[in-house]
Design an enzyme around this catalytic site. Structure first.
Site, PDB file in Angstrom:
ATOM      1  N   GLU A  43      12.689 -17.991 -34.965  1.00 43.20           N
ATOM      2  CA  GLU A  43      12.834 -16.537 -34.809  1.00 43.20           C
ATOM      3  C   GLU A  43      11.495 -15.839 -35.002  1.00 43.20           C
ATOM      4  O   GLU A  43      11.197 -14.851 -34.331  1.00 43.20           O
ATOM      5  CB  GLU A  43      13.853 -15.990 -35.818  1.00 43.20           C
ATOM      6  CG  GLU A  43      15.242 -16.605 -35.705  1.00 43.20           C
ATOM      7  CD  GLU A  43      15.954 -16.237 -34.423  1.00 43.20           C
ATOM      8  OE1 GLU A  43      15.618 -16.847 -33.390  1.00 43.20           O
ATOM      9  OE2 GLU A  43      16.833 -15.359 -34.455  1.00 43.20           O
ATOM     10  N   THR A  69      12.702  -5.823 -28.455  1.00 41.79           N
ATOM     11  CA  THR A  69      12.936  -5.782 -29.900  1.00 41.79           C
ATOM     12  C   THR A  69      11.935  -4.817 -30.541  1.00 41.79           C
ATOM     13  O   THR A  69      12.271  -4.109 -31.488  1.00 41.79           O
ATOM     14  CB  THR A  69      12.764  -7.202 -30.495  1.00 41.79           C
ATOM     15  OG1 THR A  69      13.607  -8.080 -29.752  1.00 41.79           O
ATOM     16  CG2 THR A  69      13.169  -7.254 -31.954  1.00 41.79           C
TER      17      THR A  69
END
Lengths: 309, 309
Positions: free
Chosen positions: B129, B182
């Site tokens: 991630e 994001t």
């Protein structure tokens, strides 16, 4: 007129990260009152045999708005007589006013053959809190009525969740002889907080609720941090950081401010540890020439209840 | 070289109020890969037979840092071969990258005879991630490895709590063909939030955790509100408020943004309702000339697992 005796326990609000949304029930300390009710008659009388100073004027007693809210919902006249027999010292930070309101509404509900749910009783008792704090809040009256640990999910609509507390879970509370007004304790807080701190706090709230729900005492201890309020309020409590260090070294799972202070509380999974912590708290304040009352006992699953005369 | 096939599920992060601290596991959608390991040899090879576009360079594949973190902890050389067989569409908002990392670390742990705990596997997968998002976060890889609902209490130290999900608890997810980076989703958020909003949010987080722990589906629905992030991010999703109204009217317990969006998800206690909601979401976006993939299924207690070849 039928009379019963009702006990409602002391409580600790906030629980660190659970600022304004959580509270916990103490065993072995609380308010005891006798309450009588007569349907069809009217009037409210409150006598004080507790030895504590309470307002003479019933309009200034937290019991009055709590019982009136209940009677308004009941919709029929009832004459009520309340005699305060034992009382937590007002201002002690362990839910003194909440215990009175909780005992009164619980007792009246019993005398009227339980027309109201536990949640409704909490909502009536909140009116007592509003008399003092300005806004109705349930983080002390919730556990004082229901026992265990209470989460107030929200107020609009009012939503309260009761969680059981683990067995063998103990508290120490110290009430130093310092005056911190609820107003000052409120005003010292910032109106805005960093989003990152808020996320840290709600991670801990989640952990605390999970800890109680799963009866995971270590998780409860790890979660009971307050990144938001404690940094501002600890300044009201002399030597707070030093005391916390001592208390954690003694084996406490966590220590934090009880409600809006100045009382402090700690949790432990051993009664001996809780007792030693209470003694340590007392020494801490006394060494600073501050008088101090301490309590140590079991965290309780039992809220307000009728006791044998 | 021994090979196994591993599946890791899709996940939804945030869950409304649980921004940055919660995630949930989806049934019926996920990544499937084959992994082989040979101790004593070296090297990492990743092949892609999934039909999805993935980086050719393994340094840009999330699997690489996840497996390297695991090998660093293992302390002995291992040659690894990974073949991606099925892949959630990247950018779909249901934890596509997390599913790959989770499957890879879970599989390698099996091949090495399970030297690592579930929590450690989550920490390795977080490194995947970090490759995308810059900071390691666990709200997708946590449930992708462990299943159920996951609460990340905090990162320093890393503390993760797994809660079971109720039986008969269903999701609908829609992935509209809109790109929301994001970075943009992060930057639209305020750095500071009102304390009152934060309290509202952590009351809901407590309610959400209690709802899962007590398997109280209605409480889960009541708690899954987001007073903090949704107001800022919903602007990225055309007609968000209107869609939410429709979806709640259809019987959803709650609807919110999945992860950082643009996907949306809803929960329901009935599979038929979840299917109708998915269809409604699809119509909503299509009527705005936005293509849309939808998923509906059961919320799952099962995380990453070995599957028969």
């Amino acid at each position: 007129m039928k009379h019963i005796r009702v006990f409602a326990p002391g409580t600790v609000a906030n629980l660190g990260c659970g600022f304004d949304v959580m509270g916990l029930t103490l065993d072995g300390v609380g308010d005891l009152l006798e309450i009588g009710a007569e349907e069809g008659a009217e009037g409210l009388e409150i006598r004080n045999l507790s030895g504590m100073n309470l307002p003479e004027n019933i309009e200034e007693n937290v019991i009055t708005p709590a019982l009136r809210a209940m009677l308004a919902a009941y919709g029929r006249p009832v004459r009520i007589e309340v005699t305060m027999l034992e009382k937590i010292a007002p201002g002690s930070g362990i839910g003194s006013s909440a215990a009175s309101s909780a005992a009164a509404v619980y007792g009246l509900n019993e005398l009227l053959d339980r027309p109201f749910s536990g949640k409704e009783l909490v909502e009536f008792a909140m009116m007592g809190e509003a008399l003092i704090g300005g806004t109705p809040h349930a983080d002390n009256v919730g556990p004082a009525v229901l026992g265990g640990v209470v989460l107030i999910r929200g107020y609009e609509p009012f939503d309260i969740v009761r969680l059981p507390v683990p067995d063998n879970f103990f508290y120490a509370v110290a009430h130093p002889a310092i005056v911190v007004s609820t107003k000052d304790a409120r005003e010292v807080l910032p109106r805005e907080i960093p989003l990152s701190k808020a996320v840290e706090q709600w991670g801990n709230v989640g952990g605390l609720v999970a800890g109680f729900a799963l009866r995971d005492v270590a998780l409860i201890g790890r979660s009971m941090h307050d990144a938001v309020v404690e940094p501002y309020r600890k300044g009201f409590i002399p030597g707070y950081d030093e005391l916390k260090e001592l208390v954690l070294a003694e084996g406490a799972l966590a220590m934090n401010i009880a409600g809006s202070g100045p009382s402090v509380f700690a949790l432990a999974s051993d009664y001996g540890v809780a007792q030693r912590i209470a003694a340590q708290m007392e020494r801490h304040f006394q060494s600073r020439q501050i008088g101090c009352h301490t309590y140590a006992g079991r965290v309780s699953n039992a809220g307000a209840r009728v006791v044998e005369q």
